[in-house]
Write a protein that holds these residues in place. Structure first.
Motif, PDB file in Angstrom:
ATOM      1  N   UNK A 167       0.851  -1.188   0.000  1.00 18.79           N
ATOM      2  CA  UNK A 167       0.000   0.000   0.000  1.00 18.79           C
ATOM      3  C   UNK A 167       0.892   1.245   0.000  1.00 18.79           C
ATOM      4  N   UNK A 168       0.347   2.332  -0.529  1.00 14.71           N
ATOM      5  CA  UNK A 168       1.034   3.613  -0.444  1.00 14.71           C
ATOM      6  C   UNK A 168       0.773   4.247   0.904  1.00 14.71           C
ATOM      7  N   UNK A 169       1.670   5.108   1.359  1.00 13.76           N
ATOM      8  CA  UNK A 169       1.501   5.775   2.655  1.00 13.76           C
ATOM      9  C   UNK A 169       0.418   6.853   2.607  1.00 13.76           C
ATOM     10  N   UNK A 170       0.147   7.382   1.424  1.00 18.63           N
ATOM     11  CA  UNK A 170      -0.920   8.360   1.241  1.00 18.63           C
ATOM     12  C   UNK A 170      -2.149   7.576   0.769  1.00 18.63           C
ATOM     13  N   UNK A 171      -2.776   6.877   1.687  1.00 13.85           N
ATOM     14  CA  UNK A 171      -3.777   5.862   1.376  1.00 13.85           C
ATOM     15  C   UNK A 171      -4.922   6.366   0.512  1.00 13.85           C
ATOM     16  N   UNK A 172      -5.298   7.619   0.650  1.00  9.83           N
ATOM     17  CA  UNK A 172      -6.433   8.133  -0.117  1.00  9.83           C
ATOM     18  C   UNK A 172      -6.053   8.542  -1.533  1.00  9.83           C
ATOM     19  N   UNK A 173      -4.767   8.476  -1.868  1.00 10.48           N
ATOM     20  CA  UNK A 173      -4.301   8.830  -3.210  1.00 10.48           C
ATOM     21  C   UNK A 173      -3.273   7.808  -3.687  1.00 10.48           C
ATOM     22  N   UNK A 174      -3.575   6.541  -3.526  1.00  9.46           N
ATOM     23  CA  UNK A 174      -2.626   5.496  -3.895  1.00  9.46           C
ATOM     24  C   UNK A 174      -3.325   4.354  -4.612  1.00  9.46           C
ATOM     25  N   UNK A 175      -2.801   3.990  -5.770  1.00  2.21           N
ATOM     26  CA  UNK A 175      -3.180   2.729  -6.414  1.00  2.21           C
ATOM     27  C   UNK A 175      -2.222   1.688  -5.862  1.00  2.21           C
ATOM     28  N   UNK A 176      -2.752   0.606  -5.347  1.00  3.71           N
ATOM     29  CA  UNK A 176      -1.902  -0.394  -4.709  1.00  3.71           C
ATOM     30  C   UNK A 176      -2.619  -1.736  -4.684  1.00  3.71           C
ATOM     31  N   UNK A 177      -2.238  -2.625  -3.788  1.00  2.00           N
ATOM     32  CA  UNK A 177      -2.816  -3.973  -3.750  1.00  2.00           C
ATOM     33  C   UNK A 177      -4.307  -3.986  -3.471  1.00  2.00           C
ATOM     34  N   UNK A 178      -4.836  -2.902  -2.931  1.00  2.00           N
ATOM     35  CA  UNK A 178      -6.289  -2.841  -2.728  1.00  2.00           C
ATOM     36  C   UNK A 178      -7.013  -2.903  -4.069  1.00  2.00           C
ATOM     37  N   UNK A 179      -6.337  -2.477  -5.122  1.00  3.41           N
ATOM     38  CA  UNK A 179      -6.969  -2.386  -6.441  1.00  3.41           C
ATOM     39  C   UNK A 179      -6.396  -3.383  -7.448  1.00  3.41           C
ATOM     40  N   UNK A 180      -5.096  -3.684  -7.352  1.00  5.71           N
ATOM     41  CA  UNK A 180      -4.498  -4.629  -8.309  1.00  5.71           C
ATOM     42  C   UNK A 180      -4.337  -6.021  -7.716  1.00  5.71           C
ATOM     43  N   UNK A 181      -4.566  -6.154  -6.415  1.00  9.99           N
ATOM     44  CA  UNK A 181      -4.414  -7.443  -5.752  1.00  9.99           C
ATOM     45  C   UNK A 181      -3.005  -7.644  -5.224  1.00  9.99           C
ATOM     46  N   UNK A 182      -2.780  -8.758  -4.539  1.00  2.70           N
ATOM     47  CA  UNK A 182      -1.441  -9.061  -4.037  1.00  2.70           C
ATOM     48  C   UNK A 182      -0.427  -9.120  -5.184  1.00  2.70           C
ATOM     49  N   UNK A 183       0.800  -8.770  -4.859  1.00  2.00           N
ATOM     50  CA  UNK A 183       1.862  -8.656  -5.861  1.00  2.00           C
ATOM     51  C   UNK A 183       2.765  -9.884  -5.782  1.00  2.00           C
ATOM     52  N   UNK A 184       2.983 -10.585  -6.912  1.00  2.00           N
ATOM     53  CA  UNK A 184       3.923 -11.709  -6.896  1.00  2.00           C
ATOM     54  C   UNK A 184       5.318 -11.238  -6.472  1.00  2.00           C
ATOM     55  N   UNK A 185       6.006 -12.045  -5.707  1.00  2.68           N
ATOM     56  CA  UNK A 185       7.343 -11.661  -5.235  1.00  2.68           C
ATOM     57  C   UNK A 185       8.276 -11.389  -6.409  1.00  2.68           C
ATOM     58  N   UNK A 186       8.079 -12.078  -7.540  1.00  2.00           N
ATOM     59  CA  UNK A 186       8.883 -11.797  -8.737  1.00  2.00           C
ATOM     60  C   UNK A 186       8.686 -10.359  -9.216  1.00  2.00           C
ATOM     61  N   UNK A 187       7.546  -9.756  -8.891  1.00  3.17           N
ATOM     62  CA  UNK A 187       7.254  -8.392  -9.323  1.00  3.17           C
ATOM     63  C   UNK A 187       7.772  -7.343  -8.348  1.00  3.17           C
ATOM     64  N   UNK A 188       8.403  -7.779  -7.265  1.00  4.39           N
ATOM     65  CA  UNK A 188       9.070  -6.828  -6.365  1.00  4.39           C
ATOM     66  C   UNK A 188      10.471  -6.613  -6.954  1.00  4.39           C
ATOM     67  N   UNK A 189      10.640  -5.486  -7.627  1.00  6.54           N
ATOM     68  CA  UNK A 189      11.857  -5.208  -8.388  1.00  6.54           C
ATOM     69  C   UNK A 189      13.038  -4.885  -7.495  1.00  6.54           C
ATOM     70  N   UNK A 190      12.794  -4.243  -6.365  1.00  7.85           N
ATOM     71  CA  UNK A 190      13.892  -3.885  -5.467  1.00  7.85           C
ATOM     72  C   UNK A 190      13.400  -3.215  -4.212  1.00  7.85           C
ATOM     73  N   UNK A 191      14.304  -3.073  -3.256  1.00 10.56           N
ATOM     74  CA  UNK A 191      14.013  -2.429  -1.975  1.00 10.56           C
ATOM     75  C   UNK A 191      14.639  -1.046  -1.956  1.00 10.56           C
ATOM     76  N   UNK A 192      13.886  -0.065  -1.484  1.00  9.40           N
ATOM     77  CA  UNK A 192      14.438   1.280  -1.334  1.00  9.40           C
ATOM     78  C   UNK A 192      15.363   1.281  -0.129  1.00  9.40           C
ATOM     79  N   UNK A 193      16.623   1.661  -0.348  1.00 10.25           N
ATOM     80  CA  UNK A 193      17.603   1.646   0.738  1.00 10.25           C
ATOM     81  C   UNK A 193      18.063   3.057   1.120  1.00 10.25           C
ATOM     82  N   UNK A 194      17.738   4.044   0.289  1.00  5.71           N
ATOM     83  CA  UNK A 194      18.176   5.402   0.583  1.00  5.71           C
ATOM     84  C   UNK A 194      17.259   6.382  -0.132  1.00  5.71           C
ATOM     85  N   UNK A 195      17.043   7.507   0.511  1.00  7.12           N
ATOM     86  CA  UNK A 195      16.157   8.551  -0.017  1.00  7.12           C
ATOM     87  C   UNK A 195      16.975   9.837  -0.138  1.00  7.12           C
ATOM     88  N   UNK A 196      16.936  10.443  -1.330  1.00  7.10           N
ATOM     89  CA  UNK A 196      17.724  11.670  -1.571  1.00  7.10           C
ATOM     90  C   UNK A 196      16.766  12.830  -1.730  1.00  7.10           C
TER      91      UNK A 196
END
Length: 196
Positions: A167-196
């Motif tokens: 889910x997105x942190x801005x729940x009222x303005x996020x397309x996420x698993x609530x609408x597309x369903x659970x995400x296959x682990x193969x579709x998790x492209x990467x983990x965010x490790x740093x924010x600039x």
């Protein structure tokens, strides 16, 4: 005349060395992008207040390459095309589109989304009164922008094996698993490790 030929050969040799170096650098950059990590940019407001439109993120691909399931609260980049099989060819085309998007907004992908992992395989998720409940416990989510006002799900969601619920942190303005369903682990492209 012989001197002119020598200079011509020297120029051709120099150009060849430069082209060789450029090709090697591109191959190394592509391999790093596929197997190690990348920098990407946030597009949209679905992760506010954690990230904002235009923020840069450093993404690790290491877990994706090894097929490791992310943890609760990990912020991940997903391929939102959950109804198709993702293969290594997608990792390669991701690189091409990422580099092309530097030069043209038309080349930007709109199927790579940044989201937070809320549910893991086997979890039972419920959505009540603007809050998320996981396995019978209400989640404390200080990172969300607002309570979820415009979503209600009467039946619990069970996250299938080999999938995560994001889910997105801005729940009222996020397309996420609530609408597309659970995400296959193969579709998790990467983990965010740093924010600039």
């Amino acid at each position: 005349m012989a001197e002119e030929r020598s200079i011509g050969k020297q120029i051709i040799h120099e150009i060849g060395e430069w082209l060789y170096a450029i090709v090697i650098a591109l191959v190394v950059a592509i391999l790093v992008h596929i197997f190690v990590g990348q920098i990407t940019r946030v597009s949209g407001e679905s992760m506010e207040n954690t990230f904002h439109n235009g923020d840069f993120l450093v993404v690790s691909k290491w877990d994706h390459i090894r097929g490791i399931t992310p943890n609760y609260d990990d912020i991940v980049i997903i391929d939102s095309r959950v109804n198709r099989e993702r293969t290594w060819k997608d990792d390669v085309t991701d690189v091409v589109s990422n580099y092309l998007s530097i030069f043209s907004k038309d080349a930007e992908r709109h199927d790579a989304w940044v989201k937070r992992v809320i549910g893991l395989p086997g979890d039972k998720l419920e959505f009540k009164d603007g809050h998320v409940w996981r396995n019978g416990k209400e989640l404390e989510e200080p990172y969300t922008k607002d309570p979820t006002m415009n979503y209600s799900q009467t039946a619990p969601v069970i996250v299938p094996e080999g999938h995560v619920f994001v889910m997105g942190d801005n729940r009222n303005h996020s397309s996420d698993s609530r609408f597309i369903g659970p995400v296959p682990i193969k579709n998790v492209i990467g983990n965010v490790v740093w924010h600039i």
